[in-house]
Design a protein around this motif. Structure first.
Motif, PDB file in Angstrom:
ATOM      1  N   VAL A  36     -31.673   8.884 118.732  1.00 15.68           N
ATOM      2  CA  VAL A  36     -30.129   8.812 118.078  1.00 15.68           C
ATOM      3  C   VAL A  36     -28.608   8.724 118.437  1.00 15.68           C
ATOM      4  CG1 VAL A  36     -28.793  11.198 116.342  1.00 15.68           C
ATOM      5  CG2 VAL A  36     -31.510  10.864 117.168  1.00 15.68           C
ATOM      6  N   SER A  37     -28.210   7.912 118.360  1.00 20.38           N
ATOM      7  CA  SER A  37     -26.590   6.575 119.293  1.00 20.38           C
ATOM      8  C   SER A  37     -25.688   7.126 117.857  1.00 20.38           C
ATOM      9  CB  SER A  37     -27.171   5.753 119.218  1.00 20.38           C
ATOM     10  OG  SER A  37     -26.559   5.206 118.111  1.00 20.38           O
ATOM     11  N   ASP A  38     -24.425   6.753 118.171  1.00 21.74           N
ATOM     12  CA  ASP A  38     -23.894   6.653 117.559  1.00 21.74           C
ATOM     13  C   ASP A  38     -23.257   5.376 116.727  1.00 21.74           C
ATOM     14  OD1 ASP A  38     -22.744   9.649 117.913  1.00 21.74           O
ATOM     15  OD2 ASP A  38     -21.271   8.695 119.944  1.00 21.74           O
ATOM     16  N   ALA A  39     -23.948   4.614 116.941  1.00 18.18           N
ATOM     17  CA  ALA A  39     -24.263   3.367 116.556  1.00 18.18           C
ATOM     18  C   ALA A  39     -24.080   3.299 114.939  1.00 18.18           C
ATOM     19  CB  ALA A  39     -25.576   2.173 117.059  1.00 18.18           C
ATOM     20  N   SER A  40     -23.359   1.640 114.291  1.00 14.77           N
ATOM     21  CA  SER A  40     -23.106   1.709 112.758  1.00 14.77           C
ATOM     22  C   SER A  40     -24.185   0.352 112.926  1.00 14.77           C
ATOM     23  CB  SER A  40     -21.818   1.956 112.220  1.00 14.77           C
ATOM     24  OG  SER A  40     -21.189   1.609 112.830  1.00 14.77           O
TER      25      SER A  40
ATOM     26  N   GLY B 244     -21.907 -12.397 111.623  1.00 14.14           N
ATOM     27  CA  GLY B 244     -21.308 -11.201 112.859  1.00 14.14           C
ATOM     28  C   GLY B 244     -20.634 -10.305 111.129  1.00 14.14           C
ATOM     29  N   GLY B 245     -20.633 -10.997 110.211  1.00 15.05           N
ATOM     30  CA  GLY B 245     -20.122 -10.104 109.699  1.00 15.05           C
ATOM     31  C   GLY B 245     -20.950  -9.482 109.286  1.00 15.05           C
ATOM     32  N   VAL B 246     -22.574  -8.762 108.940  1.00 10.94           N
ATOM     33  CA  VAL B 246     -22.960  -7.739 108.402  1.00 10.94           C
ATOM     34  C   VAL B 246     -24.223  -8.117 109.428  1.00 10.94           C
ATOM     35  CG1 VAL B 246     -23.112  -7.531 105.972  1.00 10.94           C
ATOM     36  CG2 VAL B 246     -24.641  -9.348 106.798  1.00 10.94           C
ATOM     37  N   ASP B 247     -24.847  -7.591 109.909  1.00 10.19           N
ATOM     38  CA  ASP B 247     -26.285  -6.769 110.842  1.00 10.19           C
ATOM     39  C   ASP B 247     -27.315  -7.507 110.264  1.00 10.19           C
ATOM     40  OD1 ASP B 247     -24.154  -5.863 113.217  1.00 10.19           O
ATOM     41  OD2 ASP B 247     -24.897  -4.221 112.093  1.00 10.19           O
ATOM     42  N   ALA B 248     -28.127  -7.234 109.044  1.00  5.66           N
ATOM     43  CA  ALA B 248     -28.913  -7.469 108.160  1.00  5.66           C
ATOM     44  C   ALA B 248     -28.635  -7.711 106.497  1.00  5.66           C
ATOM     45  CB  ALA B 248     -29.686  -6.628 108.563  1.00  5.66           C
ATOM     46  N   ILE B 249     -29.302  -8.406 106.429  1.00  2.49           N
ATOM     47  CA  ILE B 249     -29.079  -9.204 104.680  1.00  2.49           C
ATOM     48  C   ILE B 249     -31.286  -8.278 104.067  1.00  2.49           C
ATOM     49  CG2 ILE B 249     -29.757 -10.630 102.529  1.00  2.49           C
ATOM     50  CD1 ILE B 249     -26.286 -10.846 103.969  1.00  2.49           C
ATOM     51  N   LEU B 250     -30.585  -7.358 103.225  1.00  2.00           N
ATOM     52  CA  LEU B 250     -32.124  -7.184 102.797  1.00  2.00           C
ATOM     53  C   LEU B 250     -31.991  -8.431 101.126  1.00  2.00           C
ATOM     54  CD1 LEU B 250     -32.461  -3.567 103.109  1.00  2.00           C
ATOM     55  CD2 LEU B 250     -32.869  -4.847 104.327  1.00  2.00           C
ATOM     56  N   ARG B 251     -33.706  -8.294 100.776  1.00  3.42           N
ATOM     57  CA  ARG B 251     -33.582  -9.339  99.524  1.00  3.42           C
ATOM     58  C   ARG B 251     -32.759 -10.738 100.096  1.00  3.42           C
ATOM     59  NH1 ARG B 251     -32.995  -5.073  95.043  1.00  3.42           N
ATOM     60  NH2 ARG B 251     -34.789  -3.492  95.669  1.00  3.42           N
ATOM     61  N   SER B 252     -33.381 -11.625 100.441  1.00  2.22           N
ATOM     62  CA  SER B 252     -32.191 -12.326 101.275  1.00  2.22           C
ATOM     63  C   SER B 252     -32.830 -13.835 100.045  1.00  2.22           C
ATOM     64  CB  SER B 252     -31.931 -13.048 102.262  1.00  2.22           C
ATOM     65  OG  SER B 252     -31.769 -14.535 102.206  1.00  2.22           O
TER      66      SER B 252
ATOM     67  N   GLY C  60     -31.105  -6.690 118.083  1.00  6.03           N
ATOM     68  CA  GLY C  60     -30.983  -5.403 118.600  1.00  6.03           C
ATOM     69  C   GLY C  60     -31.126  -4.708 117.039  1.00  6.03           C
ATOM     70  N   ILE C  61     -31.288  -5.157 115.879  1.00  2.00           N
ATOM     71  CA  ILE C  61     -31.685  -3.692 114.782  1.00  2.00           C
ATOM     72  C   ILE C  61     -32.589  -4.032 114.189  1.00  2.00           C
ATOM     73  CG2 ILE C  61     -31.207  -4.172 112.109  1.00  2.00           C
ATOM     74  CD1 ILE C  61     -28.911  -3.981 114.234  1.00  2.00           C
ATOM     75  N   SER C  62     -34.099  -2.975 114.579  1.00  3.15           N
ATOM     76  CA  SER C  62     -34.618  -2.929 114.447  1.00  3.15           C
ATOM     77  C   SER C  62     -34.977  -1.137 112.766  1.00  3.15           C
ATOM     78  CB  SER C  62     -35.814  -2.113 115.572  1.00  3.15           C
ATOM     79  OG  SER C  62     -35.287  -0.818 115.843  1.00  3.15           O
ATOM     80  N   GLY C  63     -35.937  -1.332 112.480  1.00  2.00           N
ATOM     81  CA  GLY C  63     -36.866   0.025 111.345  1.00  2.00           C
ATOM     82  C   GLY C  63     -36.179   0.087 110.399  1.00  2.00           C
ATOM     83  N   LEU C  64     -35.585  -1.417 109.585  1.00  2.00           N
ATOM     84  CA  LEU C  64     -35.139  -2.635 108.795  1.00  2.00           C
ATOM     85  C   LEU C  64     -36.874  -1.702 107.522  1.00  2.00           C
ATOM     86  CD1 LEU C  64     -32.696  -4.996 108.835  1.00  2.00           C
ATOM     87  CD2 LEU C  64     -32.018  -2.993 107.873  1.00  2.00           C
TER      88      LEU C  64
ATOM     89  N   ASP D 231     -34.666   5.351 109.352  1.00  2.00           N
ATOM     90  CA  ASP D 231     -35.516   4.464 110.831  1.00  2.00           C
ATOM     91  C   ASP D 231     -34.512   3.536 111.895  1.00  2.00           C
ATOM     92  OD1 ASP D 231     -37.195   6.354 111.141  1.00  2.00           O
ATOM     93  OD2 ASP D 231     -38.924   4.920 109.575  1.00  2.00           O
ATOM     94  N   VAL D 232     -33.450   2.660 111.048  1.00  3.98           N
ATOM     95  CA  VAL D 232     -32.699   2.103 111.446  1.00  3.98           C
ATOM     96  C   VAL D 232     -32.567   2.062 112.655  1.00  3.98           C
ATOM     97  CG1 VAL D 232     -30.817  -0.398 110.981  1.00  3.98           C
ATOM     98  CG2 VAL D 232     -32.686   1.079 109.340  1.00  3.98           C
ATOM     99  N   THR D 233     -32.390   1.694 113.273  1.00  2.00           N
ATOM    100  CA  THR D 233     -31.463   1.574 114.836  1.00  2.00           C
ATOM    101  C   THR D 233     -31.398   0.359 115.617  1.00  2.00           C
ATOM    102  OG1 THR D 233     -33.911   1.277 116.194  1.00  2.00           O
ATOM    103  CG2 THR D 233     -33.270   2.844 115.434  1.00  2.00           C
ATOM    104  N   VAL D 234     -30.162   0.732 116.583  1.00  2.00           N
ATOM    105  CA  VAL D 234     -28.974  -0.631 117.095  1.00  2.00           C
ATOM    106  C   VAL D 234     -29.497  -0.383 118.674  1.00  2.00           C
ATOM    107  CG1 VAL D 234     -27.337  -1.652 117.079  1.00  2.00           C
ATOM    108  CG2 VAL D 234     -27.457  -0.836 114.663  1.00  2.00           C
ATOM    109  N   SER D 235     -29.827  -1.296 119.107  1.00  2.00           N
ATOM    110  CA  SER D 235     -29.799  -1.484 121.073  1.00  2.00           C
ATOM    111  C   SER D 235     -29.177  -1.642 121.136  1.00  2.00           C
ATOM    112  CB  SER D 235     -30.829  -2.690 121.306  1.00  2.00           C
ATOM    113  OG  SER D 235     -32.202  -2.496 120.525  1.00  2.00           O
ATOM    114  N   GLN D 236     -28.212  -0.317 121.832  1.00  2.00           N
ATOM    115  CA  GLN D 236     -26.843  -0.718 122.564  1.00  2.00           C
ATOM    116  C   GLN D 236     -26.625  -1.604 123.673  1.00  2.00           C
ATOM    117  OE1 GLN D 236     -24.632   2.259 121.660  1.00  2.00           O
ATOM    118  NE2 GLN D 236     -25.491   2.882 120.006  1.00  2.00           N
TER     119      GLN D 236
END
Length: 515
Positions: free
Chosen positions: A47-51, A252-260, A493-497, A510-515
């Motif tokens: 659990v972090s303060d990441a976005s 880097g405008g977004v961290d991920a894309i779903l259904r690209s 660094g993005i996982s759990g998608l 479950d999405v997390t961001v490695s810091q």
């Protein structure tokens, strides 16, 4: 590696798990889970303060999926903000959520749920049996997203504050499945008047704001009853253009894309060490509906001729660069009753012309309502050219999606042809509803759906549904084009998608961001 090969392996695995889905809790068995678990994979306490910011394509018209059609609203809010008694996990199996366990009576008419204690809505309202009764009995007031799928719910009987019995008027083998989707969402009575502009649920994220067609913001709900969300904030960014979304994840405008849908760029993404490319399954059926209110389309032989006139290989190449799986029927490979009908109506313009001549029709002119989505516009252009080859004149009418398309095509049913990706799970069930926008009305088919719903085991259910599918394919109320893959792009660094798109809520807890 082609996405289709990855998809075949995932499809086989998910098809097996889907067969076990309908049996969960059947025949009076209990389904239980540890009360400290929400039935999903946890984020291991990270659990972090990441976005995180995630690119999406289907745009919510507002926040009320009880009165507004289309999957865009509930895919963003269900499992994140709203929750139901049960849920569908990443493998396609039904798991407990706000209900810790359930038991189904031997006759299939009573579902008794034991509810979690200590659950609150984001506004502080306590979740209890009264909420369940209010939410499920309110389905009669829904005007969107097929509430008739739970038409068998007759009443909800309160046993005590944390136990309810859902009483059905007739057996429905898929009742738990529908409860795991948007129809099973729990609502606070005090929030009903504001459903279009605010979202108040029991989930791991609170709704913050929505800028129409631009972005939606969610934040972690600190008093959530289960494992806390892995990030403090989620921003969903909406794109209409696949290339713009692809550029956003590169820069880097977004961290991920779903259904690209940037299929033409996937090879370059796979060669980029800073971008992770994952491919999962979807419940999507890209279908061209044919409205039999048109005099020519009322003839099944004309509809079958149109089936033969469409080159699905060319449609797939234009829409996805060849990624995905060609369909010939209304179900997808992860459905337990899937039959491969891709060879039933082979591309054969000469046969199509002969069938039209045999039907005694000529000089057919059709309007084609096309949502302004890249895959739909590309598909429609190929189809227009294909139909022109057999003498059918087609006029394309591009409509804003979802606002205009949903209102004009889905609600008003003012169209001859239309094409769209139905992403909701087991959407074949809509062929049992003559009021649905494609207007398919077959008493025999409806009887077969009723027979399937009354099944008492997997084998009986699958057999009935296979017979339903064969009848629908023969009647040809639509042309089932292809099943798209779910392509997920993410930065390091993005996982759990969520990789498999189950057609319900896109769970981001479950999405997390490695810091």
């Amino acid at each position: 590696m082609r996405l289709t090969r990855t998809r075949q392996m995932l499809t086989a695995a998910l098809a097996v798990s889907a067969l076990t889905l309908g049996a969960c809790g059947a025949g009076g068995e209990d389904a239980t889970v540890d009360s400290d678990s929400n039935g999903t994979e946890t984020n291991n306490g990270e659990v972090s303060d990441a976005s995180v910011s995630i690119g999406m394509f289907a745009v919510p018209a507002n926040l009320d999926f009880t009165t507004t059609g289309g999957a865009a609203i509930f895919e963003a809010l269900l499992y994140n903000v709203y929750e139901g008694l049960v849920r569908i996990d990443a493998e396609g199996e039904i798991q407990p959520l706000l209900a810790e366990s359930w038991e189904i009576s031997d006759d299939g008419l009573e579902y008794t749920f034991n509810l979690r204690e200590g659950v609150t809505f984001h506004d502080g309202t306590t979740f209890d049996a009264e909420i369940v009764k209010f939410s499920l009995e309110r389905l009669d007031e829904w005007s969107a997203n097929t509430p008739e799928q739970l038409a068998a719910v007759e009443s909800v009987e309160i046993v005590d504050d944390h136990e309810v019995t859902v009483v059905l008027s007739e057996p429905d083998y898929d009742a738990l499945f529908w409860l795991a989707g948007p129809l099973g969402a729990m609502f606070s009575p005090e929030s009903i008047d504001d459903l279009a502009t605010d979202a108040n649920g029991t989930g791991p994220f609170e709704f913050v704001t929505y800028e129409n067609a631009v972005r939606m913001e969610l934040s972690r709900y600190d008093d959530y009853w289960g494992d806390p969300a892995g990030v403090a904030e989620v921003e969903l960014v909406y794109y209409q253009d696949a290339s713009a979304a692809a550029n956003a994840v590169r820069t880097g405008g977004v961290d991920a894309i779903l259904r690209s849908e940037a299929y033409d760029q996937l090879e370059s993404f796979e060669a980029d060490d800073s971008i992770d490319v994952q491919v999962g399954t979807t419940q999507g059926v890209v279908v061209m509906a044919m409205n039999d209110e048109h005099e020519a389309l009322a003839d099944p032989e004309v509809r079958r001729a149109i089936q033969h006139a469409i080159d699905k290989e060319s449609v797939l190449a234009a829409a996805t660069g060849g990624y995905g799986e060609i369909l010939g029927g209304p179900s997808v490979p992860t459905d337990p009753y899937f039959i491969d009908f891709s060879d039933t109506y082979e591309y054969d313009p000469a046969t199509a012309e002969q069938m039209l001549a045999s039907a005694g029709v000529e000089d057919i002119s059709l309007s084609f309502n096309v949502p302004n989505r890249a895959y739909a516009e590309a598909s429609a252009q190929v189809i227009q050219d294909n139909l022109a080859e057999i003498g059918i004149d087609v006029t394309l009418d591009t409509q804003e999606f979802p606002a205009v398309w949903v209102e004009e095509t889905m609600v008003n049913q003012d169209y001859d042809l239309s094409v769209v990706n139905h992403v909701e799970p087991r959407n074949m069930a809509n062929y049992a509803n003559p009021e649905y926008y494609w207007g398919y009305d077959s008493a025999e088919t409806q009887d077969l759906f009723t027979e399937a719903a009354a099944a008492t085991d997997d084998q009986e259910y699958v057999a009935a549904m296979e017979e339903v599918t064969e009848r629908i394919v023969n009647d040809s109320p639509g042309v089932w084009l292809y099943n798209p893959p779910n392509v997920v792009l993410s930065t390091a660094g993005i996982s759990g998608l969520p990789i498999n798109d189950l057609g319900v809520g896109i769970d981001l807890s479950d999405v997390t961001v490695s810091q």
